[in-house]
Design an enzyme around this catalytic site. Structure first.
Site, PDB file in Angstrom:
ATOM      1  N   LYS A 147      14.702  43.337 -10.188  1.00  0.00           N
ATOM      2  CA  LYS A 147      14.253  42.275  -9.244  1.00  0.00           C
ATOM      3  C   LYS A 147      13.913  42.873  -7.804  1.00  0.00           C
ATOM      4  O   LYS A 147      12.959  42.477  -7.234  1.00  0.00           O
ATOM      5  CB  LYS A 147      15.411  41.051  -9.139  1.00  0.00           C
ATOM      6  CG  LYS A 147      15.534  40.308 -10.298  1.00  0.00           C
ATOM      7  CD  LYS A 147      16.230  39.038  -9.845  1.00  0.00           C
ATOM      8  CE  LYS A 147      16.616  38.248 -10.905  1.00  0.00           C
ATOM      9  NZ  LYS A 147      17.171  36.995 -10.659  1.00  0.00           N
ATOM     10  N   LYS A 229      10.099  38.823 -23.385  1.00  0.00           N
ATOM     11  CA  LYS A 229      11.010  37.876 -23.549  1.00  0.00           C
ATOM     12  C   LYS A 229      10.201  36.710 -22.974  1.00  0.00           C
ATOM     13  O   LYS A 229       9.892  36.745 -21.827  1.00  0.00           O
ATOM     14  CB  LYS A 229      12.367  37.946 -22.856  1.00  0.00           C
ATOM     15  CG  LYS A 229      13.414  37.458 -23.455  1.00  0.00           C
ATOM     16  CD  LYS A 229      14.785  37.991 -22.656  1.00  0.00           C
ATOM     17  CE  LYS A 229      15.540  36.809 -22.433  1.00  0.00           C
ATOM     18  NZ  LYS A 229      16.808  37.099 -21.898  1.00  0.00           N
ATOM     19  N   LYS A 232      11.102  32.024 -17.625  1.00  0.00           N
ATOM     20  CA  LYS A 232      10.616  31.104 -16.578  1.00  0.00           C
ATOM     21  C   LYS A 232       9.579  31.394 -15.589  1.00  0.00           C
ATOM     22  O   LYS A 232       8.947  30.895 -15.064  1.00  0.00           O
ATOM     23  CB  LYS A 232      11.832  30.489 -15.852  1.00  0.00           C
ATOM     24  CG  LYS A 232      12.839  29.763 -16.625  1.00  0.00           C
ATOM     25  CD  LYS A 232      13.741  29.023 -15.804  1.00  0.00           C
ATOM     26  CE  LYS A 232      15.096  29.562 -15.626  1.00  0.00           C
ATOM     27  NZ  LYS A 232      16.231  28.753 -14.908  1.00  0.00           N
TER      28      LYS A 232
END
Ligand code: TRP
Length: 369
Positions: A147, A229, A232
């Site tokens: 991140k 994957k 969102k």
């Protein structure tokens, strides 16, 4: 410790007693304890839920709820502040997620849902745990590495993310946490911090056990790029089926999903990731094995097969979509759900923090009104 406890009288009236530093009301001797089974899970109110979240998390929670497990769920809004966000959007996402959980079958009489920020003790326990956690340990966690690579400035909140997650879990004395494989290291950190706390201050927290999903739900891939994957945060909204997709949107996304040049329907994730992803999704929708899906689709080429899958998805998701829309029209009801959840969570949080403060030596004024 013998003898010292006689010095420390329970503080009923705050004026008279000063507790010598380092002395607690609890024995610090480790006694192995049997903790009642309790499951906690959190989900961030970022973006809309997609079918990967549904099969990987929400459906599992509903199954646990139905099998009589003691489950509590919360929306991790404090966690979603660790990446750039808009306040109005966050607020909307909180309602949307609450509505979605209800529409998917979470029954708050059995499974309370609360909003993390309504329990201020989570942030308080996070601070206390941060004083037991080294920077080195946090900097090695894979999610932090991933991140922090996405943002220009790395805020301390992102670094502290797993400590807050540990606080969420320990606060409620959970024994089990359902999660995807990507959460494993964060849960290990929570278990580590529980051990450190227990060793230093006396047994206070259960050592949690992660419950990694055994089914294929964690492996739902992007419809645009099966090497990724379903997520969102993927910039392409064609890459995922969301819980609020209209039947037309579902049909379009499945029709456009990446497959290959072979027309049979087979399940071979390594060599045919695109079509295998569709078969994998289909198996979850119908609750059968991927092989059964292939057997039932022998007569179909991938084009026709996609039409069948799309209709099965529509039958599953459309009733849920309609319920989400109904719930969203009734914000007062959603508020009342989160308020009830807060009331349940607050009781545990107060009890845990009282105990924690006693153990760490800051239980001053605790019994004063
Ligand atoms: N990190 C989790 C996620 O992104 C959300 C979360 C926060 C969580 N605190 C938690 C999950 C505690 C389980 C237990 O999905």
């Amino acid at each position: 410790m013998r003898g010292l406890s006689a010095l420390v009288k329970p503080i009923n009236a705050c004026q008279k007693w000063i507790v010598p530093a380092g002395i607690t009301h609890f024995s610090t001797k480790a006694q192995p304890k049997q903790w009642p089974r309790k499951i906690i899970s959190g989900i961030q109110p970022t973006g809309v839920l997609h079918i990967g979240n549904y099969f990987g998390a929400v459906q599992r929670w509903v199954q646990m709820q139905e099998s009589g497990e003691n489950v509590i769920i919360f929306l991790a809004d404090l966690h979603s502040m660790t990446m750039p966000y808009e306040p109005a959007q966050l607020r909307e996402n909180i309602y949307e997620l609450t509505a979605t959980l209800l529409a998917c079958g979470i029954d708050t009489k059995k499974t309370p849902i609360f909003l993390q920020s309504t329990i201020p003790q989570h942030a308080e326990l996070c601070w206390i745990l941060s004083c037991l956690c080294t920077m080195l340990r946090l900097s090695h966690l894979p999610q932090f590495k991933e991140k922090s690579a996405e943002v220009k400035d790395i805020y301390t909140g992102l670094f502290m993310y797993p400590v807050l997650q540990a606080a969420d879990i320990l606060m409620h004395k959970a024994t089990h946490v359902p999660c995807g494989e990507d959460q494993l290291q964060q849960l290990q950190l929570a278990a580590h911090l529980a051990k450190v706390f227990n060793t230093k201050f006396g047994e206070t927290f259960p050592i949690i056990e992660p419950m990694i999903g055994q089914d294929a739900s964690g492996r739902i891939r992007s419809l645009r790029d099966p090497s990724k994957k379903q997520s969102k945060s993927d910039p392409s909204d064609q890459s995922r089926i969301i819980m609020r997709d209209s039947p037309a949107a579902i049909r379009k996304k499945i029709k456009r999903a990446i497959t290959d040049f072979t027309s049979e329907v087979t399940y071979d994730p390594e060599n045919r990731p695109g079509v295998s992803n569709l078969v994998g999704i289909h198996a979850l929708v119908k609750n059968v094995s991927p092989q059964e899906i292939c057997d039932q689709s022998k007569e179909l080429d991938t084009g026709k097969y996609k039409l069948v899958l799309a209709e099965d998805l529509v039958s599953l998701l459309d009733p849920i979509r309609l319920k989400i829309e109904d719930y969203l029209k009734n914000r007062d009801y959603l508020d009342s759900v989160l308020k009830e959840g807060r009331d349940v969570a607050a009781q545990t949080a107060e009890a845990t923090m009282k105990e924690v403060k006693s153990r760490i030596g800051v239980n001053i004024l605790q019994n004063c009104r």
